[in-house]
Design a protein around this motif. Sequence first.
Motif, PDB file in Angstrom:
ATOM      1  N   THR B 370       0.823  -1.279  -0.006  1.00  0.00           N
ATOM      2  CA  THR B 370       0.051  -0.090  -0.024  1.00  0.00           C
ATOM      3  C   THR B 370       0.916   1.291   0.053  1.00  0.00           C
ATOM      4  O   THR B 370       0.531   1.994  -0.855  1.00  0.00           O
ATOM      5  CB  THR B 370      -0.960  -0.015   1.339  1.00  0.00           C
ATOM      6  OG1 THR B 370      -1.528  -1.323   1.509  1.00  0.00           O
ATOM      7  CG2 THR B 370      -2.025   0.938   1.163  1.00  0.00           C
ATOM      8  N   ALA B 371       1.917   1.284   0.513  1.00  0.00           N
ATOM      9  CA  ALA B 371       2.860   2.740   0.886  1.00  0.00           C
ATOM     10  C   ALA B 371       3.532   2.676  -0.679  1.00  0.00           C
ATOM     11  O   ALA B 371       3.551   3.751  -1.136  1.00  0.00           O
ATOM     12  CB  ALA B 371       3.868   2.038   1.640  1.00  0.00           C
ATOM     13  N   SER B 372       4.015   1.421  -1.082  1.00  0.00           N
ATOM     14  CA  SER B 372       4.636   1.603  -2.463  1.00  0.00           C
ATOM     15  C   SER B 372       3.440   2.179  -3.728  1.00  0.00           C
ATOM     16  O   SER B 372       4.220   2.893  -4.589  1.00  0.00           O
ATOM     17  CB  SER B 372       4.946   0.440  -2.895  1.00  0.00           C
ATOM     18  OG  SER B 372       6.101  -0.187  -2.033  1.00  0.00           O
ATOM     19  N   ILE B 373       2.371   1.862  -3.454  1.00  0.00           N
ATOM     20  CA  ILE B 373       1.214   2.330  -4.397  1.00  0.00           C
ATOM     21  C   ILE B 373       1.292   3.803  -4.393  1.00  0.00           C
ATOM     22  O   ILE B 373       1.093   4.663  -5.336  1.00  0.00           O
ATOM     23  CB  ILE B 373      -0.031   1.682  -4.214  1.00  0.00           C
ATOM     24  CG1 ILE B 373       0.283   0.133  -4.752  1.00  0.00           C
ATOM     25  CG2 ILE B 373      -1.043   2.402  -4.963  1.00  0.00           C
ATOM     26  CD1 ILE B 373      -1.049  -0.732  -4.415  1.00  0.00           C
ATOM     27  N   GLN B 374       1.418   4.551  -2.966  1.00  0.00           N
ATOM     28  CA  GLN B 374       1.313   5.811  -2.771  1.00  0.00           C
ATOM     29  C   GLN B 374       2.443   6.643  -3.479  1.00  0.00           C
ATOM     30  O   GLN B 374       2.337   7.569  -4.073  1.00  0.00           O
ATOM     31  CB  GLN B 374       1.186   6.030  -1.449  1.00  0.00           C
ATOM     32  CG  GLN B 374       0.223   5.309  -0.680  1.00  0.00           C
ATOM     33  CD  GLN B 374      -1.223   5.812  -0.834  1.00  0.00           C
ATOM     34  OE1 GLN B 374      -1.433   6.961  -1.536  1.00  0.00           O
ATOM     35  NE2 GLN B 374      -2.062   4.673  -1.071  1.00  0.00           N
ATOM     36  N   THR B 375       3.689   5.925  -3.339  1.00  0.00           N
ATOM     37  CA  THR B 375       4.950   6.805  -3.705  1.00  0.00           C
ATOM     38  C   THR B 375       5.551   6.118  -5.046  1.00  0.00           C
ATOM     39  O   THR B 375       6.479   6.701  -5.420  1.00  0.00           O
ATOM     40  CB  THR B 375       6.064   6.743  -2.767  1.00  0.00           C
ATOM     41  OG1 THR B 375       6.378   5.293  -2.446  1.00  0.00           O
ATOM     42  CG2 THR B 375       5.507   7.406  -1.265  1.00  0.00           C
ATOM     43  N   GLY B 376       4.798   5.160  -5.570  1.00  0.00           N
ATOM     44  CA  GLY B 376       5.384   4.520  -6.709  1.00  0.00           C
ATOM     45  C   GLY B 376       5.578   5.354  -7.981  1.00  0.00           C
ATOM     46  O   GLY B 376       4.920   6.273  -8.208  1.00  0.00           O
ATOM     47  N   VAL B 377       6.575   4.721  -8.692  1.00  0.00           N
ATOM     48  CA  VAL B 377       6.839   5.295 -10.005  1.00  0.00           C
ATOM     49  C   VAL B 377       6.206   4.213 -11.145  1.00  0.00           C
ATOM     50  O   VAL B 377       6.413   2.974 -10.869  1.00  0.00           O
ATOM     51  CB  VAL B 377       8.518   5.567 -10.379  1.00  0.00           C
ATOM     52  CG1 VAL B 377       8.680   6.193 -11.675  1.00  0.00           C
ATOM     53  CG2 VAL B 377       8.918   6.669  -9.156  1.00  0.00           C
ATOM     54  N   GLY B 378       5.652   4.882 -12.088  1.00  0.00           N
ATOM     55  CA  GLY B 378       5.068   3.839 -13.036  1.00  0.00           C
ATOM     56  C   GLY B 378       5.926   3.088 -14.224  1.00  0.00           C
ATOM     57  O   GLY B 378       5.281   2.619 -15.035  1.00  0.00           O
ATOM     58  N   ALA B 379       7.252   3.131 -13.715  1.00  0.00           N
ATOM     59  CA  ALA B 379       8.096   2.342 -14.892  1.00  0.00           C
ATOM     60  C   ALA B 379       9.310   1.823 -14.230  1.00  0.00           C
ATOM     61  O   ALA B 379       9.795   2.268 -13.247  1.00  0.00           O
ATOM     62  CB  ALA B 379       8.601   3.527 -15.772  1.00  0.00           C
ATOM     63  N   ASP B 380       9.745   0.747 -14.621  1.00  0.00           N
ATOM     64  CA  ASP B 380      10.772   0.111 -13.908  1.00  0.00           C
ATOM     65  C   ASP B 380      12.020  -0.144 -14.735  1.00  0.00           C
ATOM     66  O   ASP B 380      12.867  -1.091 -14.802  1.00  0.00           O
ATOM     67  CB  ASP B 380      10.574  -1.217 -13.436  1.00  0.00           C
ATOM     68  CG  ASP B 380       9.917  -2.229 -14.361  1.00  0.00           C
ATOM     69  OD1 ASP B 380       9.751  -1.842 -15.356  1.00  0.00           O
ATOM     70  OD2 ASP B 380       9.622  -3.361 -13.826  1.00  0.00           O
ATOM     71  N   ARG B 381      11.908   0.454 -16.225  1.00  0.00           N
ATOM     72  CA  ARG B 381      12.987   0.466 -17.245  1.00  0.00           C
ATOM     73  C   ARG B 381      12.757   1.568 -18.143  1.00  0.00           C
ATOM     74  O   ARG B 381      11.600   2.162 -18.264  1.00  0.00           O
ATOM     75  CB  ARG B 381      12.637  -1.060 -17.925  1.00  0.00           C
ATOM     76  CG  ARG B 381      11.446  -1.195 -18.695  1.00  0.00           C
ATOM     77  CD  ARG B 381      11.118  -2.584 -18.910  1.00  0.00           C
ATOM     78  NE  ARG B 381      10.482  -3.106 -17.709  1.00  0.00           N
ATOM     79  CZ  ARG B 381      10.125  -4.480 -17.683  1.00  0.00           C
ATOM     80  NH1 ARG B 381      10.515  -5.169 -18.684  1.00  0.00           N
ATOM     81  NH2 ARG B 381       9.422  -4.983 -16.482  1.00  0.00           N
TER      82      ARG B 381
END
Lengths: 297, 431
Positions: B370-381
């Motif tokens: 849940t924490a990662s969804i709040q601060t997450g970036v929408g790309a990993d490459r």
Amino acid sequence: MPAATLQQEQRRLKWAMLSPALFFIIAMIAFPLFYTAYLSTTDAFGAVNAHRSFLGLTNFSDALSDTRRFWPAVARTAVFTVAAVVLELCLGLAVAMLLRRPFGGMRWVRTILMVPLLATPVAVGVLWLLILDPTVGIANHLLGLVGIPPQPFLGSVAESLPTLVLIDVWQWTPMMTLLLLAGLSTLPEEPEEAALIDGASGWQRFRLVTVPMLMPVIITSLVLRSVDALKTFDLIYATKGPGGGSSNEAETLNVYAYGLTFDYQEYGLAASVLVLFTVFIVLIVIALRRRSAKDQP
Amino acid sequence: MLNRRGLLKAAGVGAVLASTGLPLAGCGNSAGGPDGDLRVVMANHVWTTAIRKRIPEFADLARRRVLVSTMTADQLSSTYNVKLNASAPDVDVMMYRPLQEQLLFARNGWLADLTDQVSGEPGYDWADFQPASRERTTVAGKVFGVPVVTERPTLYYRRDLVPDGRPPATLAEMFDTAVRLHNPAAGLHGFVGRGQRAGAVTMFSSYLYSFGGAFTAEGRSGIGTPEAIAAYGYYGRLLREAGPIGATNMTLEQVTPIFAQGKAVFAIDADAVYRNFIDPATSVVGDRTGFGAFPAGPAGSRPFNVPSWGLTINAFSERRDAAWEFIRWATSREMVLALQAEGVPGARLSAWRDPAALAKFPPELAASMTASIQTGVGADRPDVVQVGRARDIVGRPLVASILGQDVVAAAADASQQLDAFLVRDARQRKI
């Protein structure tokens, strides 16, 4: 029936019987070869059937001037092939000499020797990947029992290619043994007996009598194994992944061409690398065949 | 007597038999055309295991046989390349990686446009999918796929070994603890993570973002910046000083067993595969494994939050309607909720809002997600057409760092290469 008509009919029948094989050869061998050669002169990218432009020999000059990936891959292909085939020849010849004379349990020994040949290269790759895993593999566990520190094996830039050579030797030495054993069984015994009477030592008989007589078989075995070793792909890909490892430490021409095709979708450049690779293989086979012809009495 | 016509007939029949004999034998009695069997190709993944059990339900509803093939991610990619290059219609529904394959496949015209289906279907509620996931499956305003699994990195740690049994809050703290507890002679490593050049890029992205860096910025390379160099330096040093030997050959396949066999204190990898780390059948430390949010770097905690897998339809399929029926069923609100309740993180916001859907996850993991969804970036490459080449380029400084080589020089060289690559790649982006 007139003779001319009969001849004509036989000729037609001949072509009718040949047509399935001809069709197969054209569809499965000639077409892919020519299509690859054609693709190598284009900028095909993304999809083979997408729009592409004619580039002439640009892909070839790009490949031949690439000192980052292409030439190191050529060097690794050569090192891998020469090292693996030479070791397999030496070990194969030694084992064939040992198995030449009948002894108790010979059938068992021969059967056990053949086991690595039965496994597919991918299975062999995965098996050795597990054995040689630096952290959880059994190889380092055994080394630890005798006080040797853990080794990275396939996880090391420097050790990867030698390790792959040893795996290839483990798998394909039995094949070399089989071929050489078949050759040894056809050699006449008289020359060796004459050398023995003349006082030649065992090593002299082997070097000056057995090996020269066996030379045609040795050359044929070398050609067969060299062509196979040059094309090695599955073992390297299964153990080192795309690009032959993180520093391309095990990237041979085959692995490089595969990466260009499936990882980069650069079909034009990949085709040019494959054409160059085919030319290299043909040149090597011609050189070995010429050497073989010279050695023929 | 065999005349010219007879010859041609015989040759034709022979050739056709030779060329079609094997395929015919392989076809069995499966039907083709719009009413034929639905062919679904999937990756070996926890989502696949969960949905596969339910496929007979769909087959009954659709009154159609569903043939499922599964393979590894790399095999899947190669299979699509071969089949779609040949415009083959024998795959209908494709499980794919939107961030890896979508731009290329869409550019090649290999994916069916699903815009009308996702937005026009009553009750489907496309807006219920996470905005980042929707964005990643949309190219030039057209929707080409529906996300089925979302992933974030999570910190796996040994509760019995770390101070106070709590996860480190920062990357610096994790580094110190990992180095302190690193004791290879006793078979314990401080940290284990991916180190293979291209394979490590996705996990490394979270370190890069948390150091304030990015793969690209405004169409130019971002990997030569001080932030990126600091991130490369950190990750390489972490694996070099606290990781197992041979780290540059490690992917998820090596990371999981090392942690599961109790040989590492920390591991950072995808949350979607958490079961592999704690499953009692394969892990001896499942009961001592804790989960934490991605530790904060100088720019905070910026993990990726991406739709790692999606479903799409082969543009050459003869059963596109049936394929959409399958996708609609597999990604419906109820199905995503049910799968998430089994521990498979989906892409629907409604499932994440439902406490029942999170109950199956260990509480610490649910909090980390849940924490990662709040601060997450929408790309990993890198967001490019030719993802494979881009990953190789941005992964080179990472490998140099793990091997203890000059990171600054490696990053500068790779950055120059990435700039040239981005110019070429931009020309390929036309859909």
